[in-house]
Design an enzyme around this catalytic site. Structure first.
Site, PDB file in Angstrom:
ATOM      1  CG  LEU A 249      -2.074  -0.902   1.380  1.00 43.76           C
ATOM      2  CD1 LEU A 249      -2.792  -0.641   2.696  1.00 43.76           C
ATOM      3  CD2 LEU A 249      -3.045  -0.744   0.224  1.00 43.76           C
ATOM      4  CG  ASP A 250       0.256   4.324  -2.837  1.00 43.67           C
ATOM      5  OD1 ASP A 250       0.969   3.460  -3.372  1.00 43.67           O
ATOM      6  OD2 ASP A 250      -0.642   4.947  -3.434  1.00 43.67           O
ATOM      7  NE  ARG A 251       6.785   6.380   5.155  1.00 40.18           N
ATOM      8  CZ  ARG A 251       8.057   6.391   5.521  1.00 40.18           C
ATOM      9  NH1 ARG A 251       8.997   6.427   4.607  1.00 40.18           N
ATOM     10  NH2 ARG A 251       8.391   6.338   6.792  1.00 40.18           N
TER      11      ARG A 251
ATOM     12  CB  THR B 294      -2.643   4.271   1.520  1.00 41.82           C
ATOM     13  OG1 THR B 294      -2.546   5.176   0.428  1.00 41.82           O
ATOM     14  CG2 THR B 294      -3.968   3.550   1.453  1.00 41.82           C
TER      15      THR B 294
ATOM     16  NE  ARG C 202      -1.824   8.943  -3.681  1.00 37.57           N
ATOM     17  CZ  ARG C 202      -0.571   9.016  -3.255  1.00 37.57           C
ATOM     18  NH1 ARG C 202       0.128   7.905  -3.053  1.00 37.57           N
ATOM     19  NH2 ARG C 202      -0.015  10.192  -3.023  1.00 37.57           N
TER      20      ARG C 202
END
Length: 230
Positions: free
Chosen positions: A65-67, A69, A168
């Site tokens: 997962l993106d940081r 998020t 996003r």
């Protein structure tokens, strides 16, 4: 921002083959050039301590997962589980549901979005194009508005493809950037550096037992997310 530690780790599901945790915004799933401690190391520490394991703990990273998020991250505790989970994610045999909070309400209450995405490795940005362009990959998701808050709108998003920064970029492309996401057009950052995107639910068949699993994670404890949960 409070990062995960073995003590505050929120475990959502665990057995001998897999472990799923609720990632905090700010955690990196796997080690990177920042040198910050990754969530994978925190989970290893948790397993080592809980099961009193001597030596190195095996843990396979399946997805990320993106940081900024938050939400569900699943890890493999055996090499057999890792191989099978990798196949499931690659073949889209999982169902991923996200919650996102946006400032601008989309023009439709529910819709499927299809874009053609390109990625700029240097800036670590993806762009969602309406038409196919060179080196683009098709990206598809569906969303529905699930709550109207004072200043924001909460969306439930189901991914059909797994592109870099897909949710996003696609929500930004329709004029509904995610709260706190400066990178994709929101006007200000969240104080803790997070964005209001949360991996809410993961559905898949267990890689070993074949049992159908539905794993859910509560979003972070903040006024906006708390209003969504009501």
């Amino acid at each position: 921002m409070k990062y995960s530690t073995a003590e505050n780790l929120q475990v959502l599901y665990e057995d001998n083959h897999i472990i799923a945790v609720n990632k905090r915004a700010g955690d990196i799933v796997q080690g990177d050039k920042t040198g910050d401690k990754p969530l994978s190391d925190v989970v290893k520490e948790y397993i080592k301590k809980k099961y009193e394991k001597p030596g190195e703990v095996y843990l396979g990273v399946v997805h990320r997962l993106d940081r900024p998020t938050s939400g569900i991250v699943i890890f493999a505790r055996t090499s057999k589980a890792l191989t099978r989970l990798n196949e499931k994610f690659k073949n889209r045999e999982t169902r991923k549901t996200y919650w996102a909070v946006v400032k601008n309400k989309p023009s439709e209450n529910a819709a499927t979005l299809v874009h053609y995405m390109t990625r700029n490795e240097k800036s670590n940005l993806s762009k969602a194009h309406v038409k196919e362009v060179p080196n683009s990959k098709v990206a598809s998701l569906e969303y529905a508005v699930i709550a109207e808050l004072n200043n924001y709108f909460a969306l439930e998003v189901e991914l059909h493809t797994g592109r870099h920064h897909q949710i996003r970029a696609q929500l930004s492309a329709i004029g509904s950037p995610i709260k706190g996401d400066l990178k994709y057009g929101f006007d200000r950052s969240n104080p803790d550096g997070s964005i209001h995107l949360h991996a809410r639910k993961l559905q898949l068949s267990h890689p070993v037992t074949k049992q159908e699993l539905v794993i859910e994670a509560d979003p972070p404890n903040d006024p906006v997310w708390n209003a969504v949960k009501k």
